[in-house]
Design a protein around this motif. Structure first.
Motif, short mmCIF file in Angstrom:
data_model
loop_
_atom_site.label_atom_id
_atom_site.label_comp_id
_atom_site.label_asym_id
_atom_site.label_seq_id
_atom_site.Cartn_x
_atom_site.Cartn_y
_atom_site.Cartn_z
N LYS A 21 1.69 -32.25 5.12
CA LYS A 21 2.36 -33.40 5.35
C LYS A 21 2.41 -34.47 4.14
O LYS A 21 3.41 -35.08 4.04
CB LYS A 21 1.94 -34.05 6.34
CG LYS A 21 1.83 -33.30 7.77
CD LYS A 21 0.79 -34.04 8.71
CE LYS A 21 1.18 -35.68 9.10
NZ LYS A 21 -0.02 -36.15 10.08
N THR A 22 1.50 -34.26 3.11
CA THR A 22 1.39 -35.30 1.88
C THR A 22 2.67 -35.01 1.04
O THR A 22 2.94 -35.84 0.28
CB THR A 22 0.13 -34.92 1.11
OG1 THR A 22 0.00 -33.72 1.00
CG2 THR A 22 -1.12 -35.39 2.33
N THR A 23 3.33 -33.84 1.03
CA THR A 23 4.49 -33.77 0.26
C THR A 23 5.84 -34.17 0.58
O THR A 23 6.00 -33.93 1.71
CB THR A 23 4.43 -32.16 -0.18
OG1 THR A 23 3.15 -31.77 -0.75
CG2 THR A 23 5.57 -31.85 -1.42
N GLY A 24 6.44 -34.63 -0.31
CA GLY A 24 7.76 -35.16 -0.09
C GLY A 24 8.70 -35.32 -1.22
O GLY A 24 8.52 -34.56 -2.32
N LYS A 25 9.60 -36.16 -1.05
CA LYS A 25 10.59 -36.36 -2.17
C LYS A 25 10.48 -37.81 -2.81
O LYS A 25 10.26 -38.68 -1.86
CB LYS A 25 12.10 -36.04 -1.80
CG LYS A 25 12.28 -34.62 -1.51
CD LYS A 25 13.83 -34.25 -1.34
CE LYS A 25 14.16 -32.87 -1.07
NZ LYS A 25 15.51 -32.56 -0.84
N VAL A 26 10.64 -37.87 -4.03
CA VAL A 26 10.86 -39.28 -4.77
C VAL A 26 12.37 -39.36 -4.97
O VAL A 26 12.95 -38.55 -5.70
CB VAL A 26 9.92 -39.48 -5.97
CG1 VAL A 26 8.45 -39.60 -5.47
CG2 VAL A 26 10.05 -38.69 -6.90
N VAL A 38 9.59 -40.49 0.11
CA VAL A 38 9.86 -40.29 1.48
C VAL A 38 9.30 -38.90 1.72
O VAL A 38 9.74 -37.70 1.63
CB VAL A 38 11.22 -39.88 1.79
CG1 VAL A 38 11.59 -39.85 3.35
CG2 VAL A 38 12.17 -41.13 1.29
N PRO A 39 7.95 -38.58 2.58
CA PRO A 39 7.11 -37.65 2.80
C PRO A 39 7.98 -36.85 3.74
O PRO A 39 8.37 -37.59 4.76
CB PRO A 39 5.80 -38.17 3.19
CG PRO A 39 6.12 -39.70 3.68
CD PRO A 39 6.85 -39.97 2.84
N GLY A 40 8.09 -35.41 3.94
CA GLY A 40 8.66 -34.89 4.77
C GLY A 40 10.05 -35.23 5.02
O GLY A 40 10.81 -34.65 5.78
N TYR A 41 10.59 -35.66 4.04
CA TYR A 41 12.19 -35.69 4.09
C TYR A 41 12.94 -34.49 4.28
O TYR A 41 12.85 -33.51 3.56
CB TYR A 41 12.48 -36.43 2.52
CG TYR A 41 14.01 -36.53 2.55
CD1 TYR A 41 14.78 -37.79 3.43
CD2 TYR A 41 14.97 -35.73 2.10
CE1 TYR A 41 16.27 -37.82 3.18
CE2 TYR A 41 16.52 -35.79 2.09
CZ TYR A 41 16.90 -37.08 2.52
OH TYR A 41 18.39 -37.14 2.69
N TYR A 42 13.84 -34.62 5.08
CA TYR A 42 14.90 -33.53 5.47
C TYR A 42 16.24 -34.15 6.05
O TYR A 42 16.16 -34.73 6.97
CB TYR A 42 14.42 -32.59 6.49
CG TYR A 42 15.32 -31.55 6.84
CD1 TYR A 42 15.51 -30.45 5.97
CD2 TYR A 42 16.07 -31.51 7.97
CE1 TYR A 42 16.19 -29.32 6.41
CE2 TYR A 42 16.90 -30.52 8.70
CZ TYR A 42 16.93 -29.39 7.62
OH TYR A 42 17.87 -28.35 7.79
N GLN A 43 17.12 -33.87 5.22
CA GLN A 43 18.60 -34.30 5.54
C GLN A 43 18.98 -35.59 6.29
O GLN A 43 19.41 -35.67 7.29
CB GLN A 43 19.31 -33.09 6.43
CG GLN A 43 19.36 -31.87 5.52
CD GLN A 43 20.09 -31.02 6.38
OE1 GLN A 43 20.15 -30.89 7.53
NE2 GLN A 43 20.37 -29.74 5.74
N GLY A 44 18.32 -36.75 5.61
CA GLY A 44 18.47 -38.11 5.98
C GLY A 44 17.40 -38.55 6.73
O GLY A 44 17.53 -39.53 7.48
N LYS A 45 16.52 -37.39 7.46
CA LYS A 45 15.53 -37.92 8.27
C LYS A 45 14.35 -38.35 7.48
O LYS A 45 13.79 -37.77 6.47
CB LYS A 45 15.30 -36.76 9.13
CG LYS A 45 16.31 -36.57 10.28
CD LYS A 45 15.88 -35.19 11.10
CE LYS A 45 17.01 -35.21 11.92
NZ LYS A 45 18.41 -34.57 11.42
#
Length: 404
Positions: free
Chosen positions: A108-113, A168-175
């Motif tokens: 869960k810790t990984t996402g996008k900057v 934004v951790p867990g980012y997916y298509q605007g969510k």
């Protein structure tokens, strides 16, 4: 290149289960730059990404800074420990866990900057929205993000930092399942900040509490239709109102007063998604999982990854160099991750599938086609030694707080 701050033995043996050494670090080895240092500045950043139904988040593309390098697997030389090996336990994993699993459960810790770079690739004059990979790591206030240095510092224009920086951790298509976290302060090694030393291409960034938007009747997604509920607004001065570069729907005037639309406080990053531990001065040849959002094509033009979903690769670390990056002390791992998007991917030692936790021991700084067959086959990262721990230590005790 590398400055040896602590004289000590070579790292050997198994990964330590407790912090066994805290290397000394000189203040001059740490560079720190502000991102959004005030609540209003951070609010503006959040509004930039969430305004107009999050169109900037959705429209962002992988950071197209140079990612492909001619890396070389070396059998002598390469990185070396500068003191005893040590670790910082992950959030929630301060007590040793012995559970195992054959399944690879994504962290869960990984996402996008997300950030902006100066305009240059579009017909319009607006800054261009880009993204890299990053991960939450352990810290005193549970507010720390780790990524590649070039995903924080602008190596293209040599300005201080990239703009509008958020995680934004867990980012997916605007969510945004766990909210949006605005960067407050960035820390990197002085040699990367000043000399772009490839052996120091890592960064640690403190972030404010996360922000969420709770729609009201008449609003959809993000507040491009102003709420009529008075408690959804906070009063500000005319000076603050006029200076704020905020999308329509985030501010209004009424009865001679000035207001900003409130966000909902999502809480601290580490409380919401956890935080990986940190390992440094570890012996090469250990297995690591690499988690990231690879995107972009192989040199032969084949697109293997979309960058939309989190992916993983697995392998043993080895010593590597990349002369074009002034990098003589890298670690590499066999991986087909393409460069765009995978910058900043987390390298995790002793990853526990059931708890989705491990020890951060590197971040992807470049990829390489080492056998020249036009297919990416290797990812490289700076070796995390005592100096990397020193940069982490400068960031781990910095408080940020709420901006909601």
């Amino acid at each position: 290149m590398k400055r040896t701050l602590v004289l000590g033995g070579v790292a050997a043996g198994l990964l330590a289960t407790a912090l066994v050494s805290q290397p000394a670090s000189a203040v001059s080895d740490v560079a720190s730059d502000p991102l959004a240092t005030s609540g209003i500045a951070a609010y503006n950043v959040a509004a930039f990404w969430l305004g107009n139904q999050a169109e900037n988040l959705i429209g962002a593309t992988p950071y197209n800074v140079e990612t492909k390098v001619a890396a070389k697997h070396v059998s002598s030389g390469g990185p070396a420990a500068d003191s005893k090996p040590g670790v910082v336990p992950a959030i929630g994993d301060e007590k040793k866990s012995t559970s195992t699993s054959k399944n690879v459960n994504l962290p869960k810790t990984t996402g996008k900057v997300f950030f902006t770079v100066p305009d240059g690739s579009d017909a319009d004059s607006k800054p261009d929205a880009r993204w890299c990979t990053a991960t939450s790591v352990q810290s005193t206030y549970r507010n720390l993000v780790a990524t590649a240095g070039r995903c924080v510092y602008d190596t293209e224009t040599n300005s201080a930092t990239l703009d509008q920086w958020v995680f934004v951790p867990g980012y997916y298509q605007g969510k945004l399942p766990w909210g949006l976290y605005v960067g407050k302060q960035a820390f990197t090694h002085y040699d990367f900040d000043v000399y772009e030393d490839g052996d120091r291409d890592y960064a640690f960034v403190t972030v404010y509490n996360g922000l969420k938007y709770v729609p009201r009747p008449g609003e959809t997604g993000t507040p491009y239709v102003p709420s009529v509920t008075p408690t959804d607004w906070k009063e500000v001065t005319a000076e603050v109102y006029n200076k704020a570069d905020i999308w329509k729907g985030f501010k209004k005037t009424e009865g001679g007063k000035y207001y900003f639309r409130k966000f909902t406080d999502a809480g601290r990053l580490g409380d919401n998604v956890g935080g990986q531990g940190l390992a440094y001065n570890q012996k090469l040849g250990k297995n690591v999982f690499v988690f990231g959002y690879p995107s972009g094509s192989h040199p032969d033009g084949n697109y293997a990854y979309s960058g939309k979903t989190l992916k993983w690769s697995y392998g043993k670390t080895f010593a590597a160099t990349a002369a074009a990056r002034k990098a003589e002390e890298l670690q590499g791992v066999k991986s087909s991750f393409t460069g765009q998007g995978s910058l900043g991917s987390a390298w995790l030692l002793q990853y526990k599938n059931t708890r989705r936790l491990g020890y951060l021991n590197g971040v992807t700084s470049a990829v390489s086609d080492t056998d020249n067959n036009l297919r990416i086959d290797t990812s490289v990262s700076p070796y995390f030694d005592g100096e990397a721990y020193g940069v982490y230590s400068a960031a781990k005790n910095m408080w940020s707080g709420s901006i909601a």
